[in-house]
Design a protein around this motif. Structure first.
Motif, short mmCIF file in Angstrom:
data_model
loop_
_atom_site.label_atom_id
_atom_site.label_comp_id
_atom_site.label_asym_id
_atom_site.label_seq_id
_atom_site.Cartn_x
_atom_site.Cartn_y
_atom_site.Cartn_z
N UNK A 104 -4.55 1.38 -4.02
CA UNK A 104 -3.67 1.63 -2.87
C UNK A 104 -4.42 1.10 -1.58
N UNK A 105 -5.57 0.93 -1.67
CA UNK A 105 -6.51 0.62 -0.38
C UNK A 105 -6.28 -0.92 -0.25
N UNK A 106 -6.31 -1.78 -1.49
CA UNK A 106 -6.28 -3.10 -1.35
C UNK A 106 -5.00 -3.21 -0.64
N UNK A 107 -3.74 -2.86 -1.30
CA UNK A 107 -2.61 -3.19 -1.08
C UNK A 107 -2.09 -2.71 0.53
N UNK A 108 -2.80 -1.66 1.02
CA UNK A 108 -2.70 -1.31 2.30
C UNK A 108 -3.25 -2.13 3.54
N UNK A 109 -4.33 -2.84 3.17
CA UNK A 109 -4.95 -3.85 4.14
C UNK A 109 -4.31 -5.07 3.71
N UNK A 110 -3.86 -5.34 2.64
CA UNK A 110 -3.12 -6.64 2.31
C UNK A 110 -1.72 -6.56 3.06
N UNK A 111 -1.00 -5.62 3.22
CA UNK A 111 0.08 -5.41 3.94
C UNK A 111 -0.32 -5.63 5.36
N UNK A 139 9.69 -4.79 -4.20
CA UNK A 139 9.39 -4.17 -5.38
C UNK A 139 8.25 -3.07 -5.09
N UNK A 140 7.57 -3.52 -4.01
CA UNK A 140 6.34 -2.40 -4.01
C UNK A 140 6.93 -1.30 -3.36
N UNK A 141 7.78 -1.28 -2.33
CA UNK A 141 8.44 -0.45 -1.36
C UNK A 141 9.21 0.51 -2.36
N UNK A 142 10.11 -0.06 -3.50
CA UNK A 142 10.84 0.78 -4.42
C UNK A 142 9.73 1.52 -5.29
N UNK A 143 8.68 0.80 -5.49
CA UNK A 143 7.43 1.45 -6.55
C UNK A 143 6.73 2.80 -5.58
N UNK A 144 6.87 2.89 -4.25
CA UNK A 144 6.16 3.85 -3.26
C UNK A 144 7.06 5.00 -3.33
N UNK A 155 0.56 3.51 3.32
CA UNK A 155 0.94 2.58 2.78
C UNK A 155 2.43 2.24 2.92
N UNK A 156 3.10 3.38 2.89
CA UNK A 156 4.63 3.06 2.80
C UNK A 156 4.79 2.59 4.60
N UNK A 157 4.26 3.32 5.39
CA UNK A 157 4.54 2.84 6.98
C UNK A 157 4.22 1.33 6.97
N UNK A 197 6.96 11.37 10.49
CA UNK A 197 7.60 10.68 11.97
C UNK A 197 7.10 9.12 12.17
N UNK A 198 6.05 9.09 11.68
CA UNK A 198 5.61 7.44 11.89
C UNK A 198 6.26 6.75 10.98
N UNK A 199 6.55 7.09 9.88
CA UNK A 199 7.29 6.33 8.80
C UNK A 199 8.66 6.07 9.41
N UNK A 200 9.21 7.06 9.76
CA UNK A 200 10.65 7.10 10.17
C UNK A 200 10.68 6.29 11.31
N UNK A 201 9.88 6.04 12.18
CA UNK A 201 9.94 5.24 13.29
C UNK A 201 9.99 4.18 12.94
#
Length: 639
Positions: A104-111, A139-144, A155-157, A197-201
């Motif tokens: 999760x941390x690697x994907x977050x920083x990669x994004x 594919x990543x967003x679907x998996x989350x 990570x979603x945001x 709220x942050x994700x929805x924004x």
């Protein structure tokens, strides 16, 4: 700050722990700097001293990828570093992190890094596209979706932010995202994470980006996005994001198909409720609340501009928005008054609706809005009210009711308005009201001051709509009143040149209206009109219309009727024992009428008419033959 020692430590590091420690020390420099100019300076210095090469070298160790991604994200906040990041080859490395989905941390920083690199950078976007980045990201967003692991909220945001930066204003990547069902995916995000709220924004910003293109249209109808946004408005987070959601829906409602979709949801009820709560007796006034009311009512009116959506919302006169619009007309809030008038104008698009609206007493409500109003919306409110009145005046069955309610006198109050848009609509209302109403046409045509202004507006070059409506109304006054005093008022006010000019309009209907009015004038008051007609070059106009191949047969026939009328009206009625030429010689025939007739007969018009007796169109041929006897009976007088 000297950054060279930190770079030396990174280059000298031999194990994962030392590498991460060296990168973190550099990150601490960014975190300890508050000003953007300072961070930009640090990023440029690091880049110039080879930090990107160092990071490429350590990125082969998977355990350092989270730290590498985090530092790249900081560096790529600076615009000048983004293209070098692409050129050094980081994008395939970072996309591979997302593809593996193992940390999760690697994907977050990669994004984060990818999102910053692709911000306003088409070179970076093209590289992501080349490496199939859209598919990997979606594919990543679907998996989350539904993933409850620690850190997935963040990570979603960030992944949504990457999608926004990747596709924003890039038609190629927008198309690919849409083709891979991105709209349904982000609709699920809006539904499943309505409390974040942050994700929805971020989701709303992404929606606004993806839907701001024509290619989105087809995919939008096949998705659940519209319904998801309507449902989202009913949530606490949706209330906080109210203006953002409405801004998107207003943009989408430019398409009639979207209007139809939204009209079948609960959206209108929510919009009405927002207006009621925001403007209720206990509501606190604020600019924010006023903006919400404005956007709500604007969207409601926009939905009414579609044919199907308007019928859905009208619901045979039982629709909630219809009832509410009547209430708005009675409001003291100018914006709601405006919306009420606009709603009525949109509902009044069929004879059946118009009759129903008049029966509901809408006329008095609209006329109330024409009384003195002050503020910035004065012109707009008058314009909307007049537009509604004009639509209501179109059905034949409504005209007498509007006249009885005093609409003519009420709109004439605006005759001195300096707003040409208001004058344009006022003239439209009056033109509809005199149609088939001889008493109204006589009343208006006898109003000398108004007729004078009407002629002035016929010369209005700065507003073609005013010019056209004024000239048409002048013609309609003649046609519908058929009264000598009305015609003479128009002649005295110098209206004849504008009626003659109207005969060569690019609009066929206006040509016909002009020719009918001129024919009635010639048959009724030629003695008064002959000289103005001559000075307005009526004979040149007749010649032009009859000779031109592009003149429609209907126009040629009406022009021939005008010609015949001028010739026959210029010959006074007489007893069988008193020859016409004797009257002419003794001066009993008005000189102007005689002069116009003689000019016509000595022009090329008779020869053109004789040629038209062989015209391909049978109606033109018959009309031309009917003029020949009149020409032969009115030859010029020999002196």
């Amino acid at each position: 700050m000297d950054i060279s020692p930190m770079l030396e430590c990174l280059r000298a590091a031999n194990c994962k722990t030392d590498k991460v420690k060296a990168i973190n020390s550099i990150l601490d420099v960014f975190e300890g700097t508050q000003k953007e100019e300072e961070t930009d300076d640090i990023a440029e210095r690091l880049t110039s001293e080879g930090i990107l090469d160092d990071l490429i070298n350590v990125s082969g160790d998977e355990d350092t990828l989270a730290s590498v991604g985090q530092l790249l994200a900081e560096l790529a906040k600076n615009e000048s570093v983004r293209v070098p990041c692409v050129e050094k080859g980081f994008i395939p490395i970072l996309l591979k992190v997302l593809e593996r989905q193992d940390d999760i941390d690697r994907m977050t920083q990669a994004c984060r890094a990818l999102g910053n690199i692709c911000f306003d950078n088409d070179i970076g976007r093209a590289k992501v596209d080349e490496d199939d980045g859209i598919s990997i990201l979606l594919t990543l967003l679907n998996s989350l979706l539904g993933n409850t692991k620690s850190g997935t909220d963040k990570l979603r945001t960030i992944a949504c932010g990457f999608l926004l930066n990747l596709t924003n204003s890039n038609e190629t990547l927008q198309k690919k995202a849409l083709e891979e069902d991105a709209l349904n995916l982000i609709a699920k995000y809006l539904k499943n994470y309505e409390t974040d709220e942050r994700l929805c924004n971020m989701v709303l910003l992404t929606i606004a980006s993806l839907t701001d293109s024509e290619m989105c249209k087809e995919k939008l109808f096949a998705s659940n996005l519209c319904q998801s946004m309507v449902d989202f408005l009913q949530t606490p987070t949706g209330e906080d994001q109210y203006e953002s959601v409405l801004d998107i829906l207003i943009t989408l409602s430019e398409w009639d198909e979207v209007k139809d979709l939204l009209a079948q949801t609960d959206l209108c009820k929510q919009l009405i409720k927002m207006a009621q709560v925001t403007l209720g007796e206990n509501a606190e006034y604020s600019e924010d609340n006023q903006q919400k009311v404005k956007m709500s009512s604007d969207l409601l009116i926009l939905l009414l501009t579609g044919e199907k959506s308007m019928e859905i919302l009208f619901d045979g006169g039982k629709g909630e928005i219809f009832s509410e619009s009547m209430t708005w007309l009675d409001s003291d809030e100018q914006h709601l008054q405006l919306c009420g008038a606009l709603a009525v104008g949109n509902f009044a698009r069929s004879d059946e609706h118009c009759q129903f609206l008049v029966e509901q007493g809408v006329i008095k409500r609209l006329l109330r809005l024409l009384k003195p109003v002050y503020g910035e919306q004065k012109c707009t409110l008058e314009h909307a009210s007049l537009s509604a009145l004009r639509n209501l005046a179109i059905p034949a069955g409504n005209k007498a009711s509007l006249i009885k309610e005093g609409v003519i006198d009420a709109v004439l109050v605006l005759v001195d308005s300096e707003m040409l848009a208001v004058i344009f609509k006022m003239l439209g209302v009056l033109r509809m009201l005199v149609d088939g109403q001889d008493d109204a046409a006589v009343k208006l045509g006898q109003h000398r001051e108004f007729v004078t202004r009407l002629v002035e507006w016929s010369a209005c070059e700065e507003h073609p709509g005013v010019k056209g409506e004024a000239t048409r109304l002048m013609a309609w006054l003649v046609k519908n009143s058929r009264a000598e005093d009305v015609m003479r008022n128009i002649i005295r006010a110098d209206g004849i040149p504008f009626l003659v000019a109207m005969a060569t309009s690019e609009h066929i209907v206006m040509q016909n209206e002009s020719l009918v009015a001129l024919t009635l004038i010639a048959s009724t008051v030629l003695a008064d009109a002959a000289l103005p007609l001559k000075e307005a070059d009526i004979l040149d106009t007749i010649t032009q219309l009859l000779k031109a191949d592009e003149t429609l047969p209907e126009i040629k026939c009406n022009t021939l009727t005008l010609t015949r009328t001028i010739c026959s009206s210029a010959v006074p009625q007489m007893s069988q024992s008193l020859p016409c030429r004797l009257l002419a010689c003794t001066g009993l025939l008005p000189y102007a009428g005689k002069a116009l007739r003689e000019d016509l007969l000595s022009s090329s018009i008779p020869d053109v008419i004789r040629q038209l007796t062989e015209h391909d169109d049978e109606k033109v041929k018959i009309a031309a033959k009917s003029v020949i006897p009149v020409l032969e009976d009115t030859q010029p007088v020999d002196r």
